[in-house]
Motif scaffolding. Structure first.
Motif, PDB file in Angstrom:
ATOM      1  N   ALA A   1       7.920  31.974   8.073  1.00 34.49           N
ATOM      2  CA  ALA A   1       8.451  32.869   9.114  1.00 34.49           C
ATOM      3  C   ALA A   1       9.469  32.168  10.012  1.00 34.49           C
ATOM      4  CB  ALA A   1       7.302  33.418   9.951  1.00 34.49           C
ATOM      5  N   PHE A   2       9.244  30.904  10.321  1.00 35.91           N
ATOM      6  CA  PHE A   2      10.152  30.181  11.217  1.00 35.91           C
ATOM      7  C   PHE A   2      11.563  30.114  10.634  1.00 35.91           C
ATOM      8  CE2 PHE A   2      12.118  26.000  12.186  1.00 35.91           C
ATOM      9  CZ  PHE A   2      12.458  26.253  13.510  1.00 35.91           C
ATOM     10  N   PHE A   3      11.674  29.829   9.335  1.00 31.80           N
ATOM     11  CA  PHE A   3      12.989  29.751   8.695  1.00 31.80           C
ATOM     12  C   PHE A   3      13.656  31.122   8.641  1.00 31.80           C
ATOM     13  CE2 PHE A   3      10.976  26.015   6.353  1.00 31.80           C
ATOM     14  CZ  PHE A   3      11.523  25.089   7.219  1.00 31.80           C
ATOM     15  N   LEU A   4      12.894  32.145   8.289  1.00 29.35           N
ATOM     16  CA  LEU A   4      13.452  33.500   8.233  1.00 29.35           C
ATOM     17  C   LEU A   4      13.957  33.943   9.597  1.00 29.35           C
ATOM     18  CD1 LEU A   4      10.855  35.331   5.941  1.00 29.35           C
ATOM     19  CD2 LEU A   4      13.210  34.712   5.364  1.00 29.35           C
ATOM     20  N   GLU A   5      13.154  33.694  10.623  1.00 24.90           N
ATOM     21  CA  GLU A   5      13.522  34.086  11.985  1.00 24.90           C
ATOM     22  C   GLU A   5      14.773  33.346  12.447  1.00 24.90           C
ATOM     23  OE1 GLU A   5      12.790  36.308  15.556  1.00 24.90           O
ATOM     24  OE2 GLU A   5      11.867  36.417  13.580  1.00 24.90           O
ATOM     25  N   SER A   6      14.801  32.052  12.196  1.00 28.78           N
ATOM     26  CA  SER A   6      15.938  31.228  12.631  1.00 28.78           C
ATOM     27  C   SER A   6      17.232  31.660  11.965  1.00 28.78           C
ATOM     28  CB  SER A   6      15.666  29.747  12.333  1.00 28.78           C
ATOM     29  OG  SER A   6      14.553  29.285  13.057  1.00 28.78           O
ATOM     30  N   TYR A   7      17.220  31.787  10.630  1.00 30.94           N
ATOM     31  CA  TYR A   7      18.428  32.193   9.915  1.00 30.94           C
ATOM     32  C   TYR A   7      18.838  33.613  10.275  1.00 30.94           C
ATOM     33  CZ  TYR A   7      18.889  28.042   7.000  1.00 30.94           C
ATOM     34  OH  TYR A   7      19.104  26.763   6.568  1.00 30.94           O
ATOM     35  N   GLY A   8      17.852  34.489  10.502  1.00 33.39           N
ATOM     36  CA  GLY A   8      18.162  35.862  10.892  1.00 33.39           C
ATOM     37  C   GLY A   8      18.915  35.921  12.211  1.00 33.39           C
ATOM     38  N   ILE A   9      18.486  35.127  13.169  1.00 33.97           N
ATOM     39  CA  ILE A   9      19.131  35.099  14.483  1.00 33.97           C
ATOM     40  C   ILE A   9      20.543  34.506  14.380  1.00 33.97           C
ATOM     41  CG2 ILE A   9      19.058  33.938  16.733  1.00 33.97           C
ATOM     42  CD1 ILE A   9      15.989  34.364  16.648  1.00 33.97           C
ATOM     43  N   ILE A  10      20.693  33.460  13.586  1.00 35.14           N
ATOM     44  CA  ILE A  10      22.013  32.831  13.409  1.00 35.14           C
ATOM     45  C   ILE A  10      22.974  33.778  12.706  1.00 35.14           C
ATOM     46  CG2 ILE A  10      23.234  30.967  12.220  1.00 35.14           C
ATOM     47  CD1 ILE A  10      20.649  29.267  12.707  1.00 35.14           C
ATOM     48  N   ILE A  11      22.492  34.467  11.676  1.00 35.40           N
ATOM     49  CA  ILE A  11      23.331  35.427  10.949  1.00 35.40           C
ATOM     50  C   ILE A  11      23.707  36.605  11.841  1.00 35.40           C
ATOM     51  CG2 ILE A  11      23.333  37.102   9.049  1.00 35.40           C
ATOM     52  CD1 ILE A  11      21.595  35.034   7.505  1.00 35.40           C
ATOM     53  N   GLU A  12      22.759  37.051  12.655  1.00 34.74           N
ATOM     54  CA  GLU A  12      23.044  38.145  13.592  1.00 34.74           C
ATOM     55  C   GLU A  12      24.130  37.755  14.584  1.00 34.74           C
ATOM     56  OE1 GLU A  12      20.751  40.736  17.098  1.00 34.74           O
ATOM     57  OE2 GLU A  12      19.688  39.195  15.975  1.00 34.74           O
ATOM     58  N   LYS A  13      24.101  36.509  15.020  1.00 35.24           N
ATOM     59  CA  LYS A  13      25.073  36.026  16.001  1.00 35.24           C
ATOM     60  C   LYS A  13      26.466  35.831  15.391  1.00 35.24           C
ATOM     61  CE  LYS A  13      26.835  33.701  19.569  1.00 35.24           C
ATOM     62  NZ  LYS A  13      27.227  34.366  20.838  1.00 35.24           N
ATOM     63  N   TYR A  14      26.546  35.209  14.209  1.00 35.08           N
ATOM     64  CA  TYR A  14      27.840  34.803  13.655  1.00 35.08           C
ATOM     65  C   TYR A  14      28.349  35.708  12.535  1.00 35.08           C
ATOM     66  CZ  TYR A  14      27.232  30.513  16.339  1.00 35.08           C
ATOM     67  OH  TYR A  14      27.061  29.608  17.361  1.00 35.08           O
ATOM     68  N   GLY A  15      27.443  36.428  11.872  1.00 34.94           N
ATOM     69  CA  GLY A  15      27.839  37.400  10.855  1.00 34.94           C
ATOM     70  C   GLY A  15      28.756  36.849   9.781  1.00 34.94           C
ATOM     71  N   ASP A  16      29.881  37.543   9.572  1.00 34.97           N
ATOM     72  CA  ASP A  16      30.802  37.198   8.490  1.00 34.97           C
ATOM     73  C   ASP A  16      31.531  35.872   8.702  1.00 34.97           C
ATOM     74  OD1 ASP A  16      30.118  39.522   7.215  1.00 34.97           O
ATOM     75  OD2 ASP A  16      31.814  40.677   7.990  1.00 34.97           O
ATOM     76  N   GLU A  17      31.377  35.288   9.879  1.00 36.27           N
ATOM     77  CA  GLU A  17      32.009  33.992  10.128  1.00 36.27           C
ATOM     78  C   GLU A  17      31.336  32.870   9.336  1.00 36.27           C
ATOM     79  OE1 GLU A  17      32.359  32.832  14.188  1.00 36.27           O
ATOM     80  OE2 GLU A  17      32.961  34.813  14.867  1.00 36.27           O
ATOM     81  N   LEU A  18      30.067  33.085   8.942  1.00 33.47           N
ATOM     82  CA  LEU A  18      29.300  32.019   8.313  1.00 33.47           C
ATOM     83  C   LEU A  18      29.761  31.730   6.889  1.00 33.47           C
ATOM     84  CD1 LEU A  18      25.695  32.866   9.534  1.00 33.47           C
ATOM     85  CD2 LEU A  18      27.112  30.944  10.262  1.00 33.47           C
ATOM     86  N   ILE A  19      29.841  30.439   6.579  1.00 32.53           N
ATOM     87  CA  ILE A  19      30.234  29.962   5.255  1.00 32.53           C
ATOM     88  C   ILE A  19      29.145  29.024   4.738  1.00 32.53           C
ATOM     89  CG2 ILE A  19      31.918  28.592   3.953  1.00 32.53           C
ATOM     90  CD1 ILE A  19      34.019  29.425   5.958  1.00 32.53           C
ATOM     91  N   SER A  20      28.840  29.115   3.451  1.00 31.98           N
ATOM     92  CA  SER A  20      27.920  28.185   2.803  1.00 31.98           C
ATOM     93  C   SER A  20      28.700  26.968   2.332  1.00 31.98           C
ATOM     94  CB  SER A  20      27.224  28.847   1.612  1.00 31.98           C
ATOM     95  OG  SER A  20      26.626  27.864   0.788  1.00 31.98           O
ATOM     96  N   MET A  21      28.376  25.807   2.875  1.00 30.24           N
ATOM     97  CA  MET A  21      29.095  24.596   2.480  1.00 30.24           C
ATOM     98  C   MET A  21      28.813  24.244   1.024  1.00 30.24           C
ATOM     99  SD  MET A  21      29.364  20.959   4.507  1.00 30.24           S
ATOM    100  CE  MET A  21      30.292  21.701   5.875  1.00 30.24           C
ATOM    101  N   GLU A  22      27.584  24.495   0.562  1.00 26.85           N
ATOM    102  CA  GLU A  22      27.251  24.224  -0.834  1.00 26.85           C
ATOM    103  C   GLU A  22      28.077  25.104  -1.773  1.00 26.85           C
ATOM    104  OE1 GLU A  22      24.144  22.250   1.401  1.00 26.85           O
ATOM    105  OE2 GLU A  22      25.069  24.222   1.594  1.00 26.85           O
TER     106      GLU A  22
END
Length: 245
Positions: free
Chosen positions: A93-114
């Protein structure tokens, strides 16, 4: 005679000091590894998701990737069946919650470095491999689900603040400080399982890879620093490790 014995003692002391001289692994996200067979490889610390407005993958990193024949990520994410298995898994749950909040904040700006590294590798016809299987990481995540995280770990403002601090530490390549922060955010038990134990599990695979070919290893920057970090573990095994500026 006493003078000669003193000189010999000093020589042994100096040799002993040089033998145990350690490289400073507090900063640096790109490192050169010299294998025992003389093959040069690289290890690069990533930040899994980052806003395109904050930074970009450097040309220096891309050029070193293109010098290699194999890109080694934490796991091979090109296998569709394995990817589906990963997607279907119920993450802690901690990982899901954390990534969910980050994605909500930055949306389409996020890029996967991998994903960026994979794209560059495919363009240059560089092979891809993984340091662990999907089953191996999911077995760890099953255990992590049962571990309690710090009480304030789910606070939205804290998650965003911690993420922004991670971005700043990535820009300054402060891998030592980043590693020290993780137990405070997730707890020591989780950090040990998802970072330290995995580092230990990867070392044998890394050794096997770098003794056979030129490898570009890309793992989360939290795996580089610290006493149990990959850089220190490789140096202790006698590999030459040098920061690439």
């Amino acid at each position: 005679m006493k003078k000669i014995l003193l000189q010999i003692s000093l020589l042994f002391l100096l040799a002993s000091c040089n033998q145990y001289k350690k490289t400073n692994f507090e900063s640096g996200i790109l490192w050169r590894i010299e294998s025992k067979s003389g093959i040069e490889s690289f290890i690069f610390g990533t930040i899994h998701l980052y806003p395109r407005t904050e930074m970009e993958l450097s040309e220096n990193v891309i050029s070193k990737l293109k010098e290699c024949n194999i890109l080694a990520l934490e796991r091979d994410i090109t296998n569709q069946a394995e990817q589906q298995k990963f997607a279907d898994f119920e993450m802690p749950a901690f990982f899901l919650e954390s990534y969910g909040i980050i994605i909500e904040k930055y949306g389409d700006e996020l890029i996967s470095m991998e994903s960026e590294l994979m794209e560059k590798a495919f363009q240059s016809e560089i092979d891809l491999t993984g340091l662990e299987s999907t089953d191996e990481i999911l077995d760890i995540m099953k255990k992590v689900r049962d571990i309690e995280v710090p009480k304030n770990a789910y606070l939205k403002d804290k998650i965003l603040s911690d993420y922004q601090e991670s971005l700043e530490q990535y820009k300054s390549e402060s891998i030592g400080q980043f590693y020290k922060r993780m137990p405070k955010e997730m707890g020591q038990e989780i950090t040990t399982m998802i970072v330290d134990k995995r580092n230990e599990n990867w070392i044998e695979d890394i050794e096997s890879l770098i003794e056979k070919d030129k490898i570009f290893i890309a793992v989360g920057m939290g795996h580089l620093g610290g006493e149990n970090g990959i850089l220190n573990l490789l140096e202790k095994k006698g590999y030459g490790i040098q920061r690439v500026e």
